[in-house]
Design a protein around this motif. Sequence first.
Motif, PDB file in Angstrom:
ATOM      1  N   THR A   1       0.949  -1.133  -0.006  1.00  0.00           N
ATOM      2  CA  THR A   1      -0.212  -0.376  -0.458  1.00  0.00           C
ATOM      3  C   THR A   1       1.133   0.710   0.280  1.00  0.00           C
ATOM      4  O   THR A   1       1.575   1.697   0.744  1.00  0.00           O
ATOM      5  N   TYR A   2       0.721   2.197  -1.085  1.00  0.00           N
ATOM      6  CA  TYR A   2       1.288   3.574  -1.490  1.00  0.00           C
ATOM      7  C   TYR A   2       0.529   4.646  -0.713  1.00  0.00           C
ATOM      8  O   TYR A   2      -0.831   4.768  -0.927  1.00  0.00           O
ATOM      9  N   THR A   3       0.697   4.817   0.186  1.00  0.00           N
ATOM     10  CA  THR A   3       0.217   6.243   0.796  1.00  0.00           C
ATOM     11  C   THR A   3       1.088   7.565   1.074  1.00  0.00           C
ATOM     12  O   THR A   3       1.894   7.856   0.595  1.00  0.00           O
ATOM     13  N   GLU A   4       0.470   8.917   0.995  1.00  0.00           N
ATOM     14  CA  GLU A   4       0.853  10.141   1.129  1.00  0.00           C
ATOM     15  C   GLU A   4       0.440  11.256   2.423  1.00  0.00           C
ATOM     16  O   GLU A   4      -1.092  10.631   2.677  1.00  0.00           O
ATOM     17  N   THR A   5       1.172  12.017   2.937  1.00  0.00           N
ATOM     18  CA  THR A   5       1.093  13.430   3.845  1.00  0.00           C
ATOM     19  C   THR A   5      -0.353  14.035   3.256  1.00  0.00           C
ATOM     20  O   THR A   5       0.427  14.045   2.014  1.00  0.00           O
ATOM     21  N   MET A   6      -1.373  14.706   4.007  1.00  0.00           N
ATOM     22  CA  MET A   6      -1.744  16.176   3.148  1.00  0.00           C
ATOM     23  C   MET A   6      -0.633  17.218   3.106  1.00  0.00           C
ATOM     24  O   MET A   6      -0.832  17.460   2.765  1.00  0.00           O
TER      25      MET A   6
ATOM     26  N   THR B   1      -2.839   9.892   6.426  1.00  0.00           N
ATOM     27  CA  THR B   1      -1.893  10.481   5.422  1.00  0.00           C
ATOM     28  C   THR B   1      -4.131   9.501   4.998  1.00  0.00           C
ATOM     29  O   THR B   1      -4.798   9.469   4.818  1.00  0.00           O
ATOM     30  N   ARG B   2      -3.124   9.293   3.595  1.00  0.00           N
ATOM     31  CA  ARG B   2      -4.447   8.724   2.126  1.00  0.00           C
ATOM     32  C   ARG B   2      -3.695   7.838   1.707  1.00  0.00           C
ATOM     33  O   ARG B   2      -2.649   7.904   0.967  1.00  0.00           O
ATOM     34  N   VAL B   3      -4.611   6.571   1.799  1.00  0.00           N
ATOM     35  CA  VAL B   3      -3.955   5.756  -0.258  1.00  0.00           C
ATOM     36  C   VAL B   3      -3.893   6.452  -1.231  1.00  0.00           C
ATOM     37  O   VAL B   3      -5.569   6.755  -1.769  1.00  0.00           O
ATOM     38  N   ILE B   4      -2.690   5.739  -2.163  1.00  0.00           N
ATOM     39  CA  ILE B   4      -2.839   6.656  -3.333  1.00  0.00           C
ATOM     40  C   ILE B   4      -2.903   5.691  -4.371  1.00  0.00           C
ATOM     41  O   ILE B   4      -3.373   5.255  -5.141  1.00  0.00           O
ATOM     42  N   ALA B   5      -2.267   4.318  -3.881  1.00  0.00           N
ATOM     43  CA  ALA B   5      -2.597   3.431  -4.978  1.00  0.00           C
ATOM     44  C   ALA B   5      -2.347   1.660  -3.417  1.00  0.00           C
ATOM     45  O   ALA B   5      -1.445   1.740  -2.850  1.00  0.00           O
ATOM     46  N   VAL B   6      -2.667   0.828  -4.122  1.00  0.00           N
ATOM     47  CA  VAL B   6      -2.902  -0.732  -4.067  1.00  0.00           C
ATOM     48  C   VAL B   6      -1.987  -1.295  -4.383  1.00  0.00           C
ATOM     49  O   VAL B   6      -2.994  -2.114  -5.820  1.00  0.00           O
TER      50      VAL B   6
ATOM     51  N   ASP C   1      -7.649   8.394  -6.094  1.00  0.00           N
ATOM     52  CA  ASP C   1      -7.217   9.771  -7.035  1.00  0.00           C
ATOM     53  C   ASP C   1      -8.033  11.123  -5.651  1.00  0.00           C
ATOM     54  O   ASP C   1      -8.211  10.323  -4.353  1.00  0.00           O
ATOM     55  N   GLU C   2      -7.489  12.229  -5.753  1.00  0.00           N
ATOM     56  CA  GLU C   2      -7.946  13.118  -4.511  1.00  0.00           C
ATOM     57  C   GLU C   2      -9.745  12.727  -3.869  1.00  0.00           C
ATOM     58  O   GLU C   2      -9.673  13.080  -2.380  1.00  0.00           O
ATOM     59  N   LYS C   3     -10.372  12.044  -5.258  1.00  0.00           N
ATOM     60  CA  LYS C   3     -12.166  12.085  -4.543  1.00  0.00           C
ATOM     61  C   LYS C   3     -11.731  10.952  -3.759  1.00  0.00           C
ATOM     62  O   LYS C   3     -13.877  10.495  -4.431  1.00  0.00           O
TER      63      LYS C   3
END
Length: 200
Positions: free
Chosen positions: A52-57, A68-73, A102-104
């Motif tokens: 799981t790839y995540t990024e912080t806001m 954080t939000r998940v951007i890819a799995v 995506d962001e949504k």
Amino acid sequence: MKYTSKHILKSFATVFTVAILFISCGDDYERVGEEAVKPLFPQGVAQNFTLTYTETMEAMGTQDSATTRVIAVLTSPLSEDFDNQRFKFRTFPEGLQVDFYDEKNQKSVIVADYGIVYSQTNLIDLQGNVVVETHDGKKLETDQLYFDRKNNWVFTEAAFTYTNPEDGTVMDGEGMDFNKDFTFFKAHKTYGLMTIKEEE
């Protein structure tokens, strides 16, 4: 049958001579091409692999905590870890699926028969029956596709078929690049039949 000591000594001398010949014959053959390639062995193998790839806001310091939000799995039935090599990589010999958000939180999906993730360059190389389906129904089919995780950029030099249900078009071509949301799309060369839906 009687063996004399002379006969036994002669037999022993023959065996000894042949053995010396075999020992002295070294393998001086210089291997080139595929023969020269040393076999690679993974340092680890995982079944039913999920990454799981995540990024912080927002940017974080060493003592900060943030959501954080998940951007890819990335999921695969089998993963082989070659981080023991000088140029580190991970292979997915039985295929893989990557879900992008995506962001949504709308999901787009990429599937392929084979994949390689290069850790040091953040590049994913997808091969064999690669299919990209976006959340709004756009579809790309090709034999090889690269995904640059650092820049969120997708590209290929292979032949492709691109279907866009929004305007009813089907495009064939060679070479293209686009962002992961398909909001920017550039085909290098198009050919064949393009079907355009007529407005009623």
